[in-house]
Design a protein around this motif. Sequence first.
Motif, PDB file in Angstrom:
ATOM      1  N   TYR A  12      -8.957  -0.576   0.166  1.00  0.00           N
ATOM      2  CA  TYR A  12      -7.940  -1.266  -0.628  1.00  0.00           C
ATOM      3  C   TYR A  12      -8.316  -1.260  -2.108  1.00  0.00           C
ATOM      4  CZ  TYR A  12      -4.767  -4.943  -2.200  1.00  0.00           C
ATOM      5  OH  TYR A  12      -3.814  -5.657  -2.870  1.00  0.00           O
ATOM      6  N   GLN A  13      -9.584  -1.485  -2.415  1.00  0.00           N
ATOM      7  CA  GLN A  13     -10.036  -1.460  -3.806  1.00  0.00           C
ATOM      8  C   GLN A  13      -9.865  -0.066  -4.420  1.00  0.00           C
ATOM      9  OE1 GLN A  13     -10.698  -4.197  -5.537  1.00  0.00           O
ATOM     10  NE2 GLN A  13     -10.261  -5.326  -3.658  1.00  0.00           N
ATOM     11  N   VAL A  14     -10.168   0.977  -3.639  1.00  0.00           N
ATOM     12  CA  VAL A  14      -9.976   2.352  -4.118  1.00  0.00           C
ATOM     13  C   VAL A  14      -8.493   2.601  -4.384  1.00  0.00           C
ATOM     14  CG1 VAL A  14     -10.082   4.789  -3.440  1.00  0.00           C
ATOM     15  CG2 VAL A  14     -12.043   3.292  -3.046  1.00  0.00           C
ATOM     16  N   TRP A  15      -7.635   2.180  -3.440  1.00  0.00           N
ATOM     17  CA  TRP A  15      -6.205   2.394  -3.605  1.00  0.00           C
ATOM     18  C   TRP A  15      -5.658   1.639  -4.806  1.00  0.00           C
ATOM     19  CZ3 TRP A  15      -5.014   1.450   2.228  1.00  0.00           C
ATOM     20  CH2 TRP A  15      -5.391   2.584   2.952  1.00  0.00           C
ATOM     21  N   LEU A  16      -6.157   0.433  -5.057  1.00  0.00           N
ATOM     22  CA  LEU A  16      -5.701  -0.323  -6.231  1.00  0.00           C
ATOM     23  C   LEU A  16      -5.968   0.438  -7.521  1.00  0.00           C
ATOM     24  CD1 LEU A  16      -6.760  -3.998  -5.417  1.00  0.00           C
ATOM     25  CD2 LEU A  16      -4.432  -3.128  -5.681  1.00  0.00           C
ATOM     26  N   GLN A  17      -7.068   1.177  -7.559  1.00  0.00           N
ATOM     27  CA  GLN A  17      -7.441   1.916  -8.760  1.00  0.00           C
ATOM     28  C   GLN A  17      -6.797   3.293  -8.845  1.00  0.00           C
ATOM     29  OE1 GLN A  17     -11.709   1.940  -8.995  1.00  0.00           O
ATOM     30  NE2 GLN A  17     -11.833  -0.274  -8.761  1.00  0.00           N
ATOM     31  N   SER A  18      -6.414   3.852  -7.694  1.00  0.00           N
ATOM     32  CA  SER A  18      -5.970   5.246  -7.711  1.00  0.00           C
ATOM     33  C   SER A  18      -4.478   5.448  -7.433  1.00  0.00           C
ATOM     34  CB  SER A  18      -6.767   6.054  -6.683  1.00  0.00           C
ATOM     35  OG  SER A  18      -6.523   5.584  -5.368  1.00  0.00           O
ATOM     36  N   GLN A  19      -3.809   4.469  -6.876  1.00  0.00           N
ATOM     37  CA  GLN A  19      -2.403   4.640  -6.499  1.00  0.00           C
ATOM     38  C   GLN A  19      -1.505   3.830  -7.429  1.00  0.00           C
ATOM     39  OE1 GLN A  19      -1.491   6.853  -4.141  1.00  0.00           O
ATOM     40  NE2 GLN A  19      -3.680   7.284  -4.081  1.00  0.00           N
ATOM     41  N   ARG A  20      -0.783   4.525  -8.265  1.00  0.00           N
ATOM     42  CA  ARG A  20       0.077   3.843  -9.235  1.00  0.00           C
ATOM     43  C   ARG A  20       1.301   3.210  -8.595  1.00  0.00           C
ATOM     44  NH1 ARG A  20       1.659   8.318 -12.368  1.00  0.00           N
ATOM     45  NH2 ARG A  20       0.361   9.581 -11.028  1.00  0.00           N
ATOM     46  N   ARG A  21       1.718   3.703  -7.445  1.00  0.00           N
ATOM     47  CA  ARG A  21       2.945   3.186  -6.822  1.00  0.00           C
ATOM     48  C   ARG A  21       2.663   2.282  -5.629  1.00  0.00           C
ATOM     49  NH1 ARG A  21       6.833   8.266  -6.563  1.00  0.00           N
ATOM     50  NH2 ARG A  21       4.967   9.310  -5.844  1.00  0.00           N
ATOM     51  N   LEU A  22       1.517   1.652  -5.659  1.00  0.00           N
ATOM     52  CA  LEU A  22       1.151   0.695  -4.619  1.00  0.00           C
ATOM     53  C   LEU A  22       1.925  -0.605  -4.859  1.00  0.00           C
ATOM     54  CD1 LEU A  22      -0.913   0.587  -2.270  1.00  0.00           C
ATOM     55  CD2 LEU A  22      -2.482  -0.504  -3.846  1.00  0.00           C
ATOM     56  N   LEU A  23       2.602  -1.083  -3.829  1.00  0.00           N
ATOM     57  CA  LEU A  23       3.357  -2.331  -3.982  1.00  0.00           C
ATOM     58  C   LEU A  23       2.400  -3.498  -4.218  1.00  0.00           C
ATOM     59  CD1 LEU A  23       6.044  -1.983  -1.174  1.00  0.00           C
ATOM     60  CD2 LEU A  23       6.389  -1.805  -3.627  1.00  0.00           C
ATOM     61  N   PRO A  24       2.834  -4.499  -4.961  1.00  0.00           N
ATOM     62  CA  PRO A  24       1.957  -5.638  -5.249  1.00  0.00           C
ATOM     63  C   PRO A  24       1.836  -6.618  -4.083  1.00  0.00           C
ATOM     64  CG  PRO A  24       4.053  -5.943  -6.330  1.00  0.00           C
ATOM     65  CD  PRO A  24       4.090  -4.572  -5.711  1.00  0.00           C
ATOM     66  N   ILE A  25       2.428  -6.282  -2.949  1.00  0.00           N
ATOM     67  CA  ILE A  25       2.395  -7.142  -1.762  1.00  0.00           C
ATOM     68  C   ILE A  25       1.678  -6.409  -0.647  1.00  0.00           C
ATOM     69  CG2 ILE A  25       3.818  -8.239   0.033  1.00  0.00           C
ATOM     70  CD1 ILE A  25       5.545  -7.641  -3.123  1.00  0.00           C
ATOM     71  N   VAL A  26       0.836  -7.121   0.096  1.00  0.00           N
ATOM     72  CA  VAL A  26       0.139  -6.572   1.257  1.00  0.00           C
ATOM     73  C   VAL A  26       0.558  -7.397   2.469  1.00  0.00           C
ATOM     74  CG1 VAL A  26      -2.130  -6.270   2.314  1.00  0.00           C
ATOM     75  CG2 VAL A  26      -1.829  -5.809  -0.115  1.00  0.00           C
ATOM     76  N   ILE A  27       0.794  -6.733   3.601  1.00  0.00           N
ATOM     77  CA  ILE A  27       1.096  -7.433   4.843  1.00  0.00           C
ATOM     78  C   ILE A  27      -0.186  -7.447   5.672  1.00  0.00           C
ATOM     79  CG2 ILE A  27       2.570  -7.568   6.883  1.00  0.00           C
ATOM     80  CD1 ILE A  27       4.111  -7.711   4.205  1.00  0.00           C
ATOM     81  N   HIS A  28      -0.772  -8.621   5.838  1.00  0.00           N
ATOM     82  CA  HIS A  28      -2.030  -8.753   6.578  1.00  0.00           C
ATOM     83  C   HIS A  28      -1.793  -8.713   8.084  1.00  0.00           C
ATOM     84  CE1 HIS A  28      -3.347 -10.262   2.662  1.00  0.00           C
ATOM     85  NE2 HIS A  28      -4.547  -9.878   3.050  1.00  0.00           N
ATOM     86  N   ARG A  29      -2.831  -8.384   8.809  1.00  0.00           N
ATOM     87  CA  ARG A  29      -2.768  -8.427  10.275  1.00  0.00           C
ATOM     88  C   ARG A  29      -2.588  -9.882  10.689  1.00  0.00           C
ATOM     89  NH1 ARG A  29      -4.215  -5.049  14.369  1.00  0.00           N
ATOM     90  NH2 ARG A  29      -4.771  -6.045  16.331  1.00  0.00           N
TER      91      ARG A  29
END
Length: 94
Positions: free
Chosen positions: A28-45
């Motif tokens: 998740y930390q890698v994706w936050l830094q590398s994915q510009r189109r990541l939605l600001p909401i996460v759906i947790h298990r």
Amino acid sequence: MHQQGLPQNGHILINDLRIGSQIQDDLYQVWLQSQRRLLPIVIHRDEGMAECLASKQPLGEYRSDSLAAEEILTLANWCLLNFVNAADPAGSSV
């Protein structure tokens, strides 16, 4: 994630995120830094999701107090705020 391109104006939603998983947190930390189109909401298990599916009931009605229900409601509101005008570019109303 890098194996296929996203559609134009597409976004990435992370779901089934496990809070206690170190590897998922690292990704998740890698994706936050590398994915510009990541939605600001996460759906947790959330067990509420499995419970509502087993009961054949909507999550918001069966377990409205669950974390997943709150996050899905937040996602729906985010979509309304960010995409309502995109769906009606002419600004016409009914």
